[in-house]
Scaffold this motif. Structure first.
Motif, short mmCIF file in Angstrom:
data_model
loop_
_atom_site.label_atom_id
_atom_site.label_comp_id
_atom_site.label_asym_id
_atom_site.label_seq_id
_atom_site.Cartn_x
_atom_site.Cartn_y
_atom_site.Cartn_z
N PRO A 88 0.70 -0.95 -0.03
CA PRO A 88 0.06 0.04 0.02
C PRO A 88 0.75 1.30 0.08
O PRO A 88 0.66 2.31 -0.65
CB PRO A 88 -1.00 -0.23 1.23
N LEU A 89 1.91 1.20 0.94
CA LEU A 89 2.86 2.53 0.88
C LEU A 89 3.37 2.84 -0.62
O LEU A 89 3.05 3.82 -1.01
CB LEU A 89 3.83 2.53 1.85
N LEU A 90 4.19 1.64 -1.22
CA LEU A 90 4.70 1.89 -2.20
C LEU A 90 3.96 2.30 -3.52
O LEU A 90 4.03 3.05 -4.38
CB LEU A 90 5.55 0.93 -2.79
N ASN A 94 4.17 4.91 -6.07
CA ASN A 94 4.54 4.62 -7.38
C ASN A 94 3.47 3.92 -8.15
O ASN A 94 3.71 3.60 -9.61
CB ASN A 94 5.65 3.68 -7.42
N GLY A 95 2.34 3.89 -7.89
CA GLY A 95 1.18 3.31 -8.73
C GLY A 95 0.78 1.83 -8.55
O GLY A 95 1.42 1.24 -7.54
#
Length: 441
Positions: A88-90, A94-95
């Motif tokens: 979820p964070l990345l 970044n999509g």
């Protein structure tokens, strides 16, 4: 995950391609194909991601850091995809990612795992297999992951010959996408002809082309766009695109879009001011005559070499008539005298790559193909470019009126059972048609 790319071809087509590859693999063997990785442009910035063509061909999956493992044991086929897990964070930064849980259903694979598990699971899943199909150097990050494991196999073979041959023949779905790529590329060239005028910069015309590509759903060009005014057209891969387009010069534009991963590739040459001078007409008509004859010959049962031989003869005869070459035609052909003015091939395969894969040579008695030869018999489903050119360098010994003229005319041709089909015919190439279009700007 770019859902637009996934929708371009049905997932069943990718599964069918994997089945076709499985059928060619030896029993008790495995094959592994790696995706592309994101490429760093500079600090904290990457280049736009473009998937590895081989990996895309077998998966339709448009994310980096992934691997496809095919295992064939006891006549049973297993397909496993290794990919980035959801984060979820990345994903906020970044999509979206497809994720491990969604992959089997979305991509019709048997299993899916996190990419970090590849090394450990590879050994387990390939146990009791003795052949590995792998192409070193295609994705070097994969080479490092397999460096130790490859030694466990009695034989390591490249999957490239099998996949290259498969990719050479286009399915009906691929043809549909390539027709669209050709049409959008044509619209870009039409806009360029309408917007070109003296004192505009080459890159301004490039921006008009890219605008048209984007307008019709092709976000990126298939290769670096060439807009070459005047003698810049004599530089085959000119890419600076920073010069002023001058009244009285020709401009050569080589541009094609990438639509749903498939490439278009068109070249047109036309006068900056909308009217051909007589010397420009002389060179242009010679190239056009050669291209038309080549297209007539590029049909099932013939070869690129046959068409190119005819193109060379037409050009040499024409160059002698114009006084650019001196001598007897057959002797000039034997001496490759045309190479001073026509130094590239007649065309190349087209598909997921603008210079697509596949051997150009016929198979010998051992089934091997010499790709340096261009004698391969054309078959239904092949797509290639047809792009004869003439480039009269300012440093050549040609008559003064021809110096600095560069002309190339390129179209994309599909080989069919009824002859061939030009996928890029929407852009005019007859002199009167070009002049009429530009007169009505």
């Amino acid at each position: 995950m770019d859902l637009a790319y996934m929708a371009a071809l049905p997932k069943e087509e990718f599964a069918a391609r994997r089945a076709k590859l499985f059928a060619q693999m030896a029993d008790n063997s495995a094959a592994v194909i790696f995706s592309a990785r994101e490429q760093i442009r500079n600090n904290d910035c990457t280049y736009p991601f473009r998937q590895d063509s081989y990996f895309w061909y077998l998966t339709g999956f448009n994310e980096p850091d992934a691997a496809l493992l095919l295992v064939k044991k006891n006549q049973q086929n297993l397909t496993a995809l290794f990919l980035r897990p959801n984060d979820p964070l990345l994903e906020t930064w970044n999509g979206r990612r497809l994720g491990v849980q969604n992959a089997p259903n979305a991509l019709m694979t048997d299993q899916a795992y996190a990419i970090d598990e590849l090394t450990s699971r590879f050994t387990e899943m390939t146990e009791n297999t003795d052949k590995l199909y792998y192409a070193a150097g295609v994705q070097t990050w994969g080479d490092a992951l397999l460096e130790k494991s490859a030694g466990d196999f009695s034989e390591v073979l490249s999957w490239r010959p099998m996949l290259d041959e498969m990719r050479l023949f286009k399915s009906q779905n691929e043809i549909r996408l390539m027709q669209q790529a050709g049409q959008i590329s044509a619209l870009g060239h039409l806009r360029a002809m309408k917007e070109t005028r003296p004192n505009r910069l080459e890159y301004e015309i490039e921006s008009e082309i890219l605008h048209e590509f984007n307008r019709f759903g092709a976000r990126f060009p298939a290769y670096n766009t060439i807009v070459a005014g005047g003698e810049n057209a004599c530089i085959l891969h000119y890419s600076e695109n920073d010069q002023v387009l001058k009244d009285g010069d020709l401009v050569l534009i080589d541009a094609g879009c990438e639509f749903a991963m498939y490439a278009g590739d068109i070249t047109r040459t036309f006068p900056v001011n909308g009217k051909f001078s007589q010397p420009q007409r002389d060179i242009y008509q010679l190239v056009l005559k050669a291209q038309k004859r080549a297209i007539e010959l590029l049909v099932a049962g013939n070869s690129i070499q046959q068409a190119n031989d005819e193109v060379v003869r037409i050009k040499v005869e024409g160059l002698v008539k114009l006084g650019i070459l001196q001598g007897e035609v057959d002797e000039l052909i034997a001496a490759d005298a045309h190479r001073a003015f026509y130094m590239h091939g007649l065309g190349h395969w087209l598909g997921l790559d603008v210079h697509d894969v596949g051997s150009y040579g016929n198979a010998d008695e051992n089934g091997d193909r010499n790709s340096k030869k261009r004698d391969r018999t054309l078959e239904v489903g092949m797509v290639l470019t047809v792009e004869p050119g003439l480039y009269i360098s300012p440093k050549s010994h040609a008559p003064e009126q021809y110096k600095g003229i560069g002309v190339r005319i390129e179209d994309n041709v599909l080989i069919t059972e009824y002859g061939n089909k030009i996928l890029t015919c929407a852009v005019p190439k007859e002199i009167n048609e070009i002049e009429a279009l530009m007169a009505n700007r």
